[in-house]
Design a protein around this motif. Structure first.
Motif, PDB file in Angstrom:
ATOM      1  N   TRP B  36       0.905  -1.283   0.103  1.00 33.28           N
ATOM      2  CA  TRP B  36      -0.017   0.029  -0.042  1.00 33.28           C
ATOM      3  C   TRP B  36       0.895   1.244   0.073  1.00 33.28           C
ATOM      4  N   GLN B  37       0.328   2.261  -0.885  1.00 35.60           N
ATOM      5  CA  GLN B  37       1.136   3.561  -0.695  1.00 35.60           C
ATOM      6  C   GLN B  37       1.662   4.153   0.544  1.00 35.60           C
ATOM      7  N   ASN B  38       0.981   3.954   1.604  1.00 39.06           N
ATOM      8  CA  ASN B  38       1.362   4.415   3.073  1.00 39.06           C
ATOM      9  C   ASN B  38       2.503   3.839   3.518  1.00 39.06           C
ATOM     10  N   ALA B  39       2.815   2.379   2.907  1.00 33.55           N
ATOM     11  CA  ALA B  39       3.586   1.771   3.535  1.00 33.55           C
ATOM     12  C   ALA B  39       5.103   2.119   2.984  1.00 33.55           C
ATOM     13  N   VAL B  40       4.990   2.983   1.904  1.00 34.08           N
ATOM     14  CA  VAL B  40       6.411   3.225   1.314  1.00 34.08           C
ATOM     15  C   VAL B  40       6.748   4.800   1.900  1.00 34.08           C
ATOM     16  N   GLU B  41       7.089   4.556   3.118  1.00 32.82           N
ATOM     17  CA  GLU B  41       7.586   6.044   3.484  1.00 32.82           C
ATOM     18  C   GLU B  41       8.857   6.126   4.430  1.00 32.82           C
ATOM     19  N   GLY B  42       9.505   7.214   4.011  1.00 30.08           N
ATOM     20  CA  GLY B  42      10.989   7.185   4.132  1.00 30.08           C
ATOM     21  C   GLY B  42      12.095   6.602   3.355  1.00 30.08           C
ATOM     22  N   MET B  43      11.506   6.088   2.355  1.00 23.18           N
ATOM     23  CA  MET B  43      12.382   5.751   1.272  1.00 23.18           C
ATOM     24  C   MET B  43      11.909   5.749  -0.078  1.00 23.18           C
ATOM     25  N   THR B  44      12.512   5.573  -1.046  1.00 29.21           N
ATOM     26  CA  THR B  44      12.122   5.483  -2.396  1.00 29.21           C
ATOM     27  C   THR B  44      11.424   4.429  -2.767  1.00 29.21           C
ATOM     28  N   HIS B  45      10.472   4.067  -3.931  1.00 29.40           N
ATOM     29  CA  HIS B  45       9.995   3.126  -4.377  1.00 29.40           C
ATOM     30  C   HIS B  45      10.897   2.040  -4.643  1.00 29.40           C
ATOM     31  N   VAL B  60       3.498  -8.279  -5.270  1.00 22.73           N
ATOM     32  CA  VAL B  60       2.524  -8.882  -6.127  1.00 22.73           C
ATOM     33  C   VAL B  60       1.606  -7.748  -6.575  1.00 22.73           C
ATOM     34  N   SER B  61       1.547  -6.488  -5.835  1.00 22.17           N
ATOM     35  CA  SER B  61       0.859  -5.613  -6.498  1.00 22.17           C
ATOM     36  C   SER B  61       0.791  -4.367  -5.485  1.00 22.17           C
ATOM     37  N   TYR B  62       0.581  -3.377  -6.380  1.00 26.21           N
ATOM     38  CA  TYR B  62       0.600  -1.971  -5.531  1.00 26.21           C
ATOM     39  C   TYR B  62      -0.599  -1.218  -5.515  1.00 26.21           C
ATOM     40  N   VAL B  63      -1.034  -0.852  -4.292  1.00 29.98           N
ATOM     41  CA  VAL B  63      -2.367  -0.693  -3.852  1.00 29.98           C
ATOM     42  C   VAL B  63      -2.372   0.918  -3.335  1.00 29.98           C
ATOM     43  N   ARG B  64      -3.207   1.727  -3.893  1.00 26.45           N
ATOM     44  CA  ARG B  64      -4.325   1.693  -4.787  1.00 26.45           C
ATOM     45  C   ARG B  64      -4.495   2.634  -5.594  1.00 26.45           C
ATOM     46  N   GLY B  65      -4.661   2.578  -6.957  1.00 26.60           N
ATOM     47  CA  GLY B  65      -5.197   3.513  -7.910  1.00 26.60           C
ATOM     48  C   GLY B  65      -6.306   3.792  -8.131  1.00 26.60           C
ATOM     49  N   GLY B  66      -7.086   4.693  -9.035  1.00 23.66           N
ATOM     50  CA  GLY B  66      -8.197   4.800  -9.391  1.00 23.66           C
ATOM     51  C   GLY B  66      -8.881   6.028  -8.938  1.00 23.66           C
ATOM     52  N   PHE B  67     -10.196   6.135  -8.511  1.00 27.56           N
ATOM     53  CA  PHE B  67     -10.884   7.460  -7.958  1.00 27.56           C
ATOM     54  C   PHE B  67     -11.034   8.530  -9.353  1.00 27.56           C
ATOM     55  N   LEU B  86       1.075   6.887 -10.002  1.00 24.11           N
ATOM     56  CA  LEU B  86       1.289   5.710  -9.356  1.00 24.11           C
ATOM     57  C   LEU B  86       1.839   4.726 -10.189  1.00 24.11           C
ATOM     58  N   ILE B  87       1.664   4.790 -11.410  1.00 23.15           N
ATOM     59  CA  ILE B  87       2.362   3.722 -12.582  1.00 23.15           C
ATOM     60  C   ILE B  87       3.689   3.806 -12.276  1.00 23.15           C
ATOM     61  N   GLU B  88       4.330   4.892 -12.337  1.00 23.71           N
ATOM     62  CA  GLU B  88       5.599   5.104 -12.077  1.00 23.71           C
ATOM     63  C   GLU B  88       6.331   4.732 -10.864  1.00 23.71           C
ATOM     64  N   GLU B  89       5.349   4.859 -10.042  1.00 27.25           N
ATOM     65  CA  GLU B  89       5.852   4.305  -8.550  1.00 27.25           C
ATOM     66  C   GLU B  89       5.861   2.852  -8.555  1.00 27.25           C
ATOM     67  N   ALA B  90       4.686   2.223  -9.245  1.00 27.18           N
ATOM     68  CA  ALA B  90       4.682   0.776  -9.161  1.00 27.18           C
ATOM     69  C   ALA B  90       5.817   0.317 -10.135  1.00 27.18           C
ATOM     70  N   ALA B  91       6.296   0.984 -11.118  1.00 23.27           N
ATOM     71  CA  ALA B  91       7.185   0.528 -12.149  1.00 23.27           C
ATOM     72  C   ALA B  91       8.567   0.473 -11.100  1.00 23.27           C
ATOM     73  N   ALA B  92       8.916   1.543 -10.433  1.00 26.13           N
ATOM     74  CA  ALA B  92      10.067   1.726  -9.614  1.00 26.13           C
ATOM     75  C   ALA B  92       9.949   0.560  -8.504  1.00 26.13           C
ATOM     76  N   LEU B  93       8.858   0.050  -7.867  1.00 19.68           N
ATOM     77  CA  LEU B  93       8.793  -0.617  -6.949  1.00 19.68           C
ATOM     78  C   LEU B  93       8.959  -2.062  -7.750  1.00 19.68           C
ATOM     79  N   GLY B  94       8.704  -2.220  -8.728  1.00 19.71           N
ATOM     80  CA  GLY B  94       8.684  -3.611  -9.164  1.00 19.71           C
ATOM     81  C   GLY B  94       7.607  -4.346  -9.073  1.00 19.71           C
ATOM     82  N   ALA B  95       6.351  -3.669  -9.014  1.00 15.09           N
ATOM     83  CA  ALA B  95       5.040  -4.194  -8.840  1.00 15.09           C
ATOM     84  C   ALA B  95       4.456  -4.399 -10.308  1.00 15.09           C
ATOM     85  N   PRO B  96       4.178  -5.664 -10.798  1.00 16.04           N
ATOM     86  CA  PRO B  96       3.547  -5.862 -11.845  1.00 16.04           C
ATOM     87  C   PRO B  96       1.962  -5.286 -11.953  1.00 16.04           C
TER      88      PRO B  96
END
Lengths: 271, 271
Positions: B36-45, B60-67, B86-96
């Motif tokens: 989840w987004q909030n879990a990535v704090e104090g570090m880069t993706h 497994v996944s990055y949560v969550r986009g939309g709205f 968020l898509i760029e963050e997911a890519a940096a995180l390595g989330a498919p």
């Protein structure tokens, strides 16, 4: 909508006795009343009906039967007996219709509960016909699927009513339960076409609902386009009472005279 | 289900930092993590992704986009920009994959929100393709139709994904949201047949839910037949991670080590 079509469920003004509700509804220009079981206390159902008619109101429905599904056959038989008693009470009250909250059991699959609902309704049909009381399946919002109803959309209610195929059985459409349905307009039309649209209930869905049972909104307090749904209902040829049914800890805690005033205004402006 | 397919959403053990979650999940034999987004704090993706992989877990996944839906065009454009970020963050995180809580606005009809959801997803598709990140529409329970999602059934999500018709877009099926659907088995099959079943989330629906957001149950605490739904999902050929996603004030208030132990046991016995 014109107040001539306004009916209020006794539960909406729960702090009032039946006598108080009848008196104040009539004084406010409301023409119909739907009677919850708990409202008939300290009198017979015939007396309650007389009280209502004496004040110039029509009895629109008796609320509520159903709760057929149980894992035990003995419990299911008990539920059927209870529904038969309710049909006799409705007849004594002079209510042409019973609203069915069909029930569900968390201990069995929803499809089993649906089968038991159908069997339960069919078991009471001969008495309902004899007594001249109609039975209205009320589809309940999917958030009540665990233990209140396994019929969670108008689409499902239509299927069930059509499968039973009795003039004695139809549907109560409540905006609170079905407003989210993607094919709502078509399902309302289908309901009317099959002669199943027996009752129409209004209230509103509050955006920040804090209680799954008792936080309904007055029309205008939430996000449902009640006028639009009313127009779809009317387009089927439905010209019966439009029933205001609001469970609300918030509204119950307020002055019920003021609340009734707001209901009347919301009915005229928002329904 | 075998623990090799177990993934846990960081929000499930909300009191833990990402580093704690990663360490304890891995020690418990869990193989995947959804971030989840909030879990990535104090570090880069990128750093978060490295931390996860260094401990032997898959992202497994990055949560969550939309709205996406808003009455104002400016707000809709802002939502699209946010989703691109968020898509760029997911890519940096390595989330498919990004899970999409599609959104809804109480100030406009659901069908308008649905159109805006489609437009929003389509506006981010080129970037998602470029970054190799898939977008998973998560149908949300109808009790969230006012302001969280206008996609309220797997049937609707299937329609939307098929209409968009991109290999980059699919669906996240969460038992909490869809367990009540009357044609669930057929809709899961349809989802798989069209190649749209990208993610599968588990938890349970508690019979007496006291909070519409944060009172989900651990598998076995409620009325969902998770094993049955898992079998339908697997029958489509889905062999990916099964993601445990539980928002629960009650479980968050307990010792998270004990809770993780219960999750592992419930995963092995109830999924």
């Amino acid at each position: 909508m014109n107040l001539d079509r306004c009916c209020i469920h006794t539960i909406t003004t729960k702090p009032w006795t039946l006598a108080e509700s009848v008196e104040h509804y009539a004084a406010a220009g409301v023409k119909g009343i739907s009677v919850w079981q708990n409202a008939v206390e300290g009198m017979t159902h015939a007396q309650a009906g007389d009280l209502i008619r004496r004040n110039g109101l029509d009895v629109v429905s008796y609320v509520r039967g159903g709760f057929y599904p149980h894992t035990s056959a003995a419990e299911r038989a008990k539920a059927i007996d209870h529904n038969k008693k309710l049909i006799e009470e409705a007849a004594a009250l002079g209510a042409p219709l019973i609203v069915l909250v069909c029930g569900a059991s968390p201990d069995q699959p929803l499809e089993v509960s649906r089968q038991q609902i159908r069997e339960g309704i069919e078991a009471t049909l001969p008495l309902a016909e004899q007594m001249g009381v109609k039975l209205a399946i009320e589809p309940l919002h999917p958030m009540y699927a665990a233990d209140r109803s396994a019929i969670n959309s108008l689409a499902q209610a239509n299927e069930m009513a059509e499968a039973i195929g009795s003039a004695q059985v139809g549907i109560a459409v409540d905006v609170y339960h079905v407003w989210w349905e993607p094919n709502l307009e078509a399902e309302i039309k289908r309901c009317g076409t099959h002669g199943n649209l027996l009752a129409y209930h209004v209230c509103d869905w509050k955006v920040n609902t804090v209680d799954m049972l008792n936080d309904r909104g007055l029309m205008g307090e939430g996000c449902i386009d009640v006028k639009k749904i009313s127009s779809w209902v009317d387009q089927t040829g439905f010209d019966g009472y439009v029933e205001v049914e609001i469970f609300s800890n918030i509204h119950w805690a307020t002055d019920q005279h003021e609340f009734l005033g707001k209901i009347v205004q919301a009915f005229e402006e928002r329904v």
